[in-house]
Enzyme design. Sequence first.
Site, PDB file in Angstrom:
ATOM      1  N   ASN A  82      24.958  41.381 -35.027  1.00 24.14           N
ATOM      2  CA  ASN A  82      24.912  42.677 -34.340  1.00 24.14           C
ATOM      3  C   ASN A  82      25.793  42.669 -33.096  1.00 24.14           C
ATOM      4  O   ASN A  82      25.881  41.677 -32.375  1.00 24.14           O
ATOM      5  CB  ASN A  82      23.471  43.099 -34.014  1.00 24.14           C
ATOM      6  N   GLU A 120      26.521  45.017 -29.848  1.00 26.80           N
ATOM      7  CA  GLU A 120      26.007  46.176 -29.102  1.00 26.80           C
ATOM      8  C   GLU A 120      27.060  46.762 -28.177  1.00 26.80           C
ATOM      9  O   GLU A 120      28.149  46.217 -28.005  1.00 26.80           O
ATOM     10  CB  GLU A 120      24.746  45.757 -28.335  1.00 26.80           C
ATOM     11  N   CYS A 131      24.841  47.051 -36.510  1.00 27.10           N
ATOM     12  CA  CYS A 131      23.878  46.045 -36.963  1.00 27.10           C
ATOM     13  C   CYS A 131      24.616  44.906 -37.669  1.00 27.10           C
ATOM     14  O   CYS A 131      25.718  45.094 -38.207  1.00 27.10           O
ATOM     15  CB  CYS A 131      22.897  46.656 -37.952  1.00 27.10           C
ATOM     16  N   GLU A 135      23.965  43.491 -40.537  1.00 25.52           N
ATOM     17  CA  GLU A 135      24.177  43.729 -41.973  1.00 25.52           C
ATOM     18  C   GLU A 135      25.405  44.610 -42.189  1.00 25.52           C
ATOM     19  O   GLU A 135      26.212  44.363 -43.084  1.00 25.52           O
ATOM     20  CB  GLU A 135      22.956  44.424 -42.595  1.00 25.52           C
ATOM     21  N   CYS A 143      16.950  47.647 -41.006  1.00 24.74           N
ATOM     22  CA  CYS A 143      16.625  49.013 -40.560  1.00 24.74           C
ATOM     23  C   CYS A 143      17.058  50.028 -41.628  1.00 24.74           C
ATOM     24  O   CYS A 143      17.749  49.679 -42.600  1.00 24.74           O
ATOM     25  CB  CYS A 143      17.304  49.319 -39.228  1.00 24.74           C
ATOM     26  N   CYS A 181      20.822  50.283 -42.333  1.00 21.33           N
ATOM     27  CA  CYS A 181      21.333  49.126 -43.088  1.00 21.33           C
ATOM     28  C   CYS A 181      20.915  49.208 -44.548  1.00 21.33           C
ATOM     29  O   CYS A 181      21.672  48.820 -45.444  1.00 21.33           O
ATOM     30  CB  CYS A 181      20.821  47.827 -42.472  1.00 21.33           C
TER      31      CYS A 181
END
Length: 180
Positions: free
Chosen positions: A82, A84, A93, A95, A132, A135
């Site tokens: 990830n 940010e 993210c 993934e 999430c 993803c």
Amino acid sequence: MIEKPQQSLGFFIFRQEQLFMEKKHLGFELSIFNSMDELSNTDALLLQEAEKARQNSYAPYSKFSVGAALLLESGKIIPGSNQENASFPAGLCAEGVAVFSAGANYPNEKIKAIAVTAASGSNNLTSPAAPCGICRQTIAEYEKKQGSPIQILMKGQTGPIYKCDSMADLLPLGFDGSFL
Ligand code: THU
């Protein structure tokens, strides 16, 4: 005199539903392993690669680091973590980073599996953090694109490892390009 209760409209609709509706159970099978030792060599290696990828997580805001590793059909492993941003929606993210990287660099290779591992800066994650919603949608798109399932392996910092056979299992009744 005792009056017979009137049947209300609500009761009538309820009866109609009972007569005509169909209920469908959309369940899936989750495999639960107590430790890495119980995994196949391929799965254990992929999770180790996800743990490695997590070290490159850039998560100064959430302090929640996630690593992902994709296994392509050729045996190549594609990492992601990830990333940010001070403007939160700009982050990605783990993934997504891994899947888009595979899509951009190996567009014709099928993805066989993805391993995801997460660690929290504030408490010890004793169970897997599942991908999430975004993803799930991202990975489901690639299952559709390649026409075959992608296995998902998930792990926290400690505790059990979860495995499921397909993203379609984790995103039942999903939205896809056939609706467009
Ligand atoms: N995160 C992932 O990388 N993958 C998920 O499936 C869930 C959340 C990241 C996004 C953000 O950087 C941090 O975890 C906290 O939400």
